[in-house]
Design a protein around this motif. Sequence first.
Motif, PDB file in Angstrom:
ATOM      1  N   GLY A 211       0.799  -1.221   0.000  1.00 14.89           N
ATOM      2  CA  GLY A 211       0.000   0.000   0.000  1.00 14.89           C
ATOM      3  C   GLY A 211       0.826   1.264   0.000  1.00 14.89           C
ATOM      4  N   GLU A 212       2.142   1.130  -0.175  1.00 15.01           N
ATOM      5  CA  GLU A 212       3.028   2.295  -0.143  1.00 15.01           C
ATOM      6  C   GLU A 212       3.750   2.453  -1.474  1.00 15.01           C
ATOM      7  N   THR A 213       4.439   3.550  -1.600  1.00 18.68           N
ATOM      8  CA  THR A 213       5.343   3.743  -2.732  1.00 18.68           C
ATOM      9  C   THR A 213       6.762   3.822  -2.184  1.00 18.68           C
ATOM     10  N   GLY A 214       7.723   3.688  -3.042  1.00 19.45           N
ATOM     11  CA  GLY A 214       9.112   3.726  -2.599  1.00 19.45           C
ATOM     12  C   GLY A 214       9.940   2.748  -3.406  1.00 19.45           C
ATOM     13  N   ASP A 215      11.260   2.861  -3.258  1.00 19.18           N
ATOM     14  CA  ASP A 215      12.133   2.017  -4.066  1.00 19.18           C
ATOM     15  C   ASP A 215      12.895   0.997  -3.232  1.00 19.18           C
ATOM     16  N   ASP A 216      12.405   0.703  -2.008  1.00 18.51           N
ATOM     17  CA  ASP A 216      13.064  -0.324  -1.205  1.00 18.51           C
ATOM     18  C   ASP A 216      12.816  -1.702  -1.827  1.00 18.51           C
ATOM     19  N   LEU A 217      13.675  -2.655  -1.510  1.00 20.10           N
ATOM     20  CA  LEU A 217      13.639  -3.965  -2.166  1.00 20.10           C
ATOM     21  C   LEU A 217      12.403  -4.769  -1.795  1.00 20.10           C
ATOM     22  N   VAL A 218      11.968  -4.704  -0.550  1.00 16.25           N
ATOM     23  CA  VAL A 218      10.764  -5.436  -0.154  1.00 16.25           C
ATOM     24  C   VAL A 218       9.557  -4.913  -0.924  1.00 16.25           C
ATOM     25  N   GLY A 219       9.442  -3.591  -0.979  1.00 12.32           N
ATOM     26  CA  GLY A 219       8.319  -2.998  -1.694  1.00 12.32           C
ATOM     27  C   GLY A 219       8.325  -3.310  -3.175  1.00 12.32           C
ATOM     28  N   LYS A 220       9.494  -3.318  -3.795  1.00 14.24           N
ATOM     29  CA  LYS A 220       9.575  -3.615  -5.227  1.00 14.24           C
ATOM     30  C   LYS A 220       9.049  -5.009  -5.539  1.00 14.24           C
ATOM     31  N   MET A 221       9.416  -5.978  -4.699  1.00 12.07           N
ATOM     32  CA  MET A 221       8.920  -7.329  -4.963  1.00 12.07           C
ATOM     33  C   MET A 221       7.448  -7.444  -4.624  1.00 12.07           C
ATOM     34  N   ALA A 222       7.023  -6.807  -3.549  1.00 11.62           N
ATOM     35  CA  ALA A 222       5.619  -6.877  -3.142  1.00 11.62           C
ATOM     36  C   ALA A 222       4.695  -6.287  -4.197  1.00 11.62           C
ATOM     37  N   ARG A 223       5.178  -5.267  -4.919  1.00 12.54           N
ATOM     38  CA  ARG A 223       4.335  -4.584  -5.901  1.00 12.54           C
ATOM     39  C   ARG A 223       4.689  -4.938  -7.345  1.00 12.54           C
ATOM     40  N   SER A 224       5.580  -5.894  -7.542  1.00 11.76           N
ATOM     41  CA  SER A 224       6.009  -6.220  -8.902  1.00 11.76           C
ATOM     42  C   SER A 224       4.868  -6.870  -9.686  1.00 11.76           C
ATOM     43  N   GLY A 225       4.983  -6.806 -11.008  1.00 14.28           N
ATOM     44  CA  GLY A 225       3.985  -7.453 -11.856  1.00 14.28           C
ATOM     45  C   GLY A 225       4.283  -8.924 -12.099  1.00 14.28           C
ATOM     46  N   VAL A 226       5.356  -9.447 -11.498  1.00 19.87           N
ATOM     47  CA  VAL A 226       5.711 -10.856 -11.676  1.00 19.87           C
ATOM     48  C   VAL A 226       4.814 -11.696 -10.769  1.00 19.87           C
ATOM     49  N   PRO A 227       4.078 -12.658 -11.319  1.00 25.06           N
ATOM     50  CA  PRO A 227       3.222 -13.486 -10.463  1.00 25.06           C
ATOM     51  C   PRO A 227       4.058 -14.300  -9.472  1.00 25.06           C
ATOM     52  N   MET A 228       3.834 -14.075  -8.177  1.00 27.88           N
ATOM     53  CA  MET A 228       4.535 -14.802  -7.132  1.00 27.88           C
ATOM     54  C   MET A 228       3.578 -15.108  -5.992  1.00 27.88           C
ATOM     55  N   ALA A 229       3.681 -16.326  -5.462  1.00 30.94           N
ATOM     56  CA  ALA A 229       2.908 -16.668  -4.279  1.00 30.94           C
ATOM     57  C   ALA A 229       3.463 -15.903  -3.081  1.00 30.94           C
ATOM     58  N   GLN A 230       2.616 -15.717  -2.065  1.00 31.19           N
ATOM     59  CA  GLN A 230       3.040 -14.977  -0.881  1.00 31.19           C
ATOM     60  C   GLN A 230       4.262 -15.618  -0.231  1.00 31.19           C
ATOM     61  N   ASP A 231       4.285 -16.963  -0.140  1.00 28.54           N
ATOM     62  CA  ASP A 231       5.422 -17.606   0.519  1.00 28.54           C
ATOM     63  C   ASP A 231       6.702 -17.452  -0.298  1.00 28.54           C
ATOM     64  N   GLU A 232       6.595 -17.319  -1.626  1.00 30.11           N
ATOM     65  CA  GLU A 232       7.774 -17.088  -2.456  1.00 30.11           C
ATOM     66  C   GLU A 232       8.341 -15.683  -2.230  1.00 30.11           C
ATOM     67  N   ILE A 233       7.461 -14.710  -2.104  1.00 32.04           N
ATOM     68  CA  ILE A 233       7.910 -13.338  -1.842  1.00 32.04           C
ATOM     69  C   ILE A 233       8.623 -13.266  -0.489  1.00 32.04           C
ATOM     70  N   ILE A 234       8.018 -13.868   0.510  1.00 30.71           N
ATOM     71  CA  ILE A 234       8.599 -13.831   1.855  1.00 30.71           C
ATOM     72  C   ILE A 234       9.938 -14.556   1.878  1.00 30.71           C
ATOM     73  N   ALA A 235       9.979 -15.770   1.300  1.00 27.02           N
ATOM     74  CA  ALA A 235      11.215 -16.562   1.299  1.00 27.02           C
ATOM     75  C   ALA A 235      12.324 -15.850   0.539  1.00 27.02           C
ATOM     76  N   SER A 236      11.984 -15.174  -0.550  1.00 29.95           N
ATOM     77  CA  SER A 236      12.993 -14.458  -1.334  1.00 29.95           C
ATOM     78  C   SER A 236      13.623 -13.341  -0.514  1.00 29.95           C
ATOM     79  N   ASN A 237      12.810 -12.645   0.272  1.00 32.35           N
ATOM     80  CA  ASN A 237      13.347 -11.591   1.131  1.00 32.35           C
ATOM     81  C   ASN A 237      14.139 -12.171   2.296  1.00 32.35           C
ATOM     82  N   THR A 238      13.715 -13.313   2.802  1.00 31.08           N
ATOM     83  CA  THR A 238      14.472 -13.990   3.854  1.00 31.08           C
ATOM     84  C   THR A 238      15.844 -14.405   3.337  1.00 31.08           C
ATOM     85  N   GLN A 239      15.889 -14.927   2.113  1.00 32.30           N
ATOM     86  CA  GLN A 239      17.175 -15.287   1.520  1.00 32.30           C
ATOM     87  C   GLN A 239      18.058 -14.057   1.361  1.00 32.30           C
TER      88      GLN A 239
END
Length: 403
Positions: A211-239
């Motif tokens: 729900g925000e704007t910005g260029d941080d890495l978490v936000g970029k993946m959360a708002r990307s147009g690439v289809p990703m499951a929630q657990d994939e987004i979370i795991a990618s940031n954990t990695q």
Amino acid sequence: MTETVPARDVPTMRLDIKDPQFVVDPYRHLEGVRALGPVVRESESGYYMVTGYRDCARVLGLAKLFASDVEHFVALFGGATMECMDNPRHDQVKSIWAKDFQRGTLAHKRGFLEKVVDEQTRGVVERLRAGETVDAVTGMTRAIPTIIIASLMGVREADFQQFVDWSDAMGGVLEARDDGSPEGKALKDRANKATAELNAYLAEEVIRRRGETGDDLVGKMARSGVPMAQDEIIASNTQLVFAGNETTSKLMGYTLTALAQHPEQRRQLREDRSLIPQAIEEAHRWTSVLVYNLRFVKEEGTPVGGVALPRGATVMVLQAAANRDPSRWENPHVFDIHRPPQAHLGFGAGLHSCLGLNLARLETEVLVNKLLDEVPDWTVGDLTWGSNPMVRGASAIPMRLAA
């Protein structure tokens, strides 16, 4: 067509990576593997160990023939990451952050990196000048990459230390991979708890950043147009947390140690700072952060080092041995910052090479420059080694100024 021999004909030996002495000095053990041949079977695990640079690069680089260790990536990060993916999906996910880790993009962030390094080294420099011995790990190399990657992710400063603690604990999955003892179980339990806590933290952040704007890495993946499951987004940031902290910290430690052990070459760096990038590459080649990686054979009879491996076989890619392959480097056991540049396998190879390699190099370069400016004549005492045989590094580096 190149002839191959059947896998049953390869030599066999025991390589005990759980032996504490293996972490202290893996190279003596790895040369014992190399002496037996290009492919050697480990007698207890059944893994096929590979030591040569070309063979290791081929196994790491050919994702169509050799699968990643998906099970343990999922165990470590709590879900599938790009390391678990083949193309085209791998490149789609990687593209979300790829530009952020390009050299040109990072060059614009150098001022921020220098500010972090200046702040984190100020107290260490004062203590060294006062004649104290300082642990470079707790004093600098753990904090610097943590602050940098957490800042790029948009993490609150108050949570930085918690990120370090989670990252430290998560490595237990790798340490205890083949350890069925009560100690091994305790390591895995601690690692799983850390992963779950970090994933829960990031799950809330992902929801908030949508729900925000910005260029941080978490936000970029959360708002990307690439289809990703929630657990994939979370795991990618954990990695990203684990890789951004763990491997960079160890690379910094190796570089500071190598330069302390070779003061004449360190003096050359002080006089000619253009040599620093290649000195960092040499330090990483000479003491590889990743000692080994595992891959799994996808097709029956896949050739490696002249051996036809069976489908499903586990290949133990000994990257540290490959980085000292005498057929690629002259006197490979010697640290020499003037070597002609050649690629090593410290950051992997091919599809799954490290996304953050340019950031790790730049962070280490900024730190070395700072120390050469402020305290150029450092030495190090006996290192205390961590217990992880795969992602090897010192848990304490006593640093002081030369008398």
